[in-house]
Design an enzyme around this catalytic site. Sequence first.
Site, mmCIF file in Angstrom:
data_model
loop_
_atom_site.group_PDB
_atom_site.id
_atom_site.type_symbol
_atom_site.label_atom_id
_atom_site.label_comp_id
_atom_site.label_asym_id
_atom_site.label_seq_id
_atom_site.Cartn_x
_atom_site.Cartn_y
_atom_site.Cartn_z
ATOM 1 N N CYS A 32 28.233 23.500 19.405
ATOM 2 C CA CYS A 32 29.505 22.843 19.072
ATOM 3 C C CYS A 32 29.620 21.487 19.762
ATOM 4 O O CYS A 32 30.246 20.564 19.238
ATOM 5 C CB CYS A 32 30.691 23.731 19.432
ATOM 6 S SG CYS A 32 30.763 24.198 21.176
ATOM 7 N N HIS A 311 34.534 25.740 24.143
ATOM 8 C CA HIS A 311 34.237 25.339 22.775
ATOM 9 C C HIS A 311 34.674 23.898 22.578
ATOM 10 O O HIS A 311 35.594 23.419 23.240
ATOM 11 C CB HIS A 311 34.982 26.271 21.808
ATOM 12 C CG HIS A 311 34.688 26.019 20.370
ATOM 13 N ND1 HIS A 311 33.410 26.041 19.852
ATOM 14 C CD2 HIS A 311 35.518 25.720 19.312
ATOM 15 C CE1 HIS A 311 33.451 25.793 18.554
ATOM 16 N NE2 HIS A 311 34.716 25.593 18.207
#
Length: 371
Positions: A32, A311
């Site tokens: 990510c 994330h």
Amino acid sequence: MGATGSKLEKALGDQFPEGERYFGLENFGNTCYCNSVLQALYFCVPFREQLLDYYASNKNVGDAEENLLTCLADLFTQISSQKKKTGVIPPKRFVQRVKKQNELFRSYMHQDAHEFLNFLLNELVDILEKESNAAKSSPEVPSTTEKIANGPSRLKMNGVHKEPLVTWVHKNFQGILTNETRCLRCETVTARDETFFDLSLDIEQNSSITSCLKNFSSTETLNAEDKFFCDKCCSLQEAQKRMKIKKPPRILVIHLKRFKYIEQLGRYKKLSYRVVFPMELKLSGTIDDTDSEYSLFAVVVHVGSGPNHGHYVSLVKSHNHWLCFDDENVEMIDESMMQTFFGSAQEYSSNTDHGCTVDGGSTLSFSGLTK
């Protein structure tokens, strides 16, 4: 993308140009950090256009060696040439090249998006410079680079200074800082220039990008054990030191230092401080005291409570509309939602991996309006 894709396509409607594409990127296990940076770069229109031009100019070169630049150019071309307006693309070839090039990104551990951006831009510059040097040695191929106007000189080659080259990566992202030190005894000012691709700013609770920039350029007094050696006085003297922007970049990248090492804990802690960022930014305090105006077009957000897990998502502005890119998922968001990414107004926040509303932006990108 399925139902999500059709929903996005309906939301896009006729508000976006026919040729624009909005594709999610597949996650290959904690990639990510890479996907969020790629989306921010894709919607950095000058960079994207020059990268696509590079691909078009070099796609017929049969013996071209694969590198990060060719892989990135190929990925952006894949996205821009899709028949559909939305969907998902696996950036597998690019990710494999990143891991091959740098062992830091080979593991499945959580990586830092800002470190990846720095690595990528510097790697692209190295490749372009090597290609330029190879082109100069061939009389049949004209050089595509120019000299930097005010940049520092490179090392001497055969006793002669070789001026640094400026690539289209430099033209987009490089600015020049001047580190000024004024001797308080003789008033002599010593100035040293250094180039930058981004500004890393210290942050405080309930502050703003503007106040962080002012602190970055604030005057610091050097005294006691930190006295400055003045060449004119030939001795250590008290002095005042400050950093000023000599040449603002076309694309201003601001990195907020949200990870701080706490000695008592023996580890890094995430600062989820609330730092307000504007949609339009005036950059004052430059050498010529003129304001440079910028417009926010991308924010990379770290979601999570610490540096070793969490994330990344990317918020990008395209044709006056904001979208959130979360790996494979893409959705339109209202501009009013941007304030939820300022951070937490509380000193300590119980972040979770799903706590987007209390996690602040880590890296912000502004495009110049008046350059």
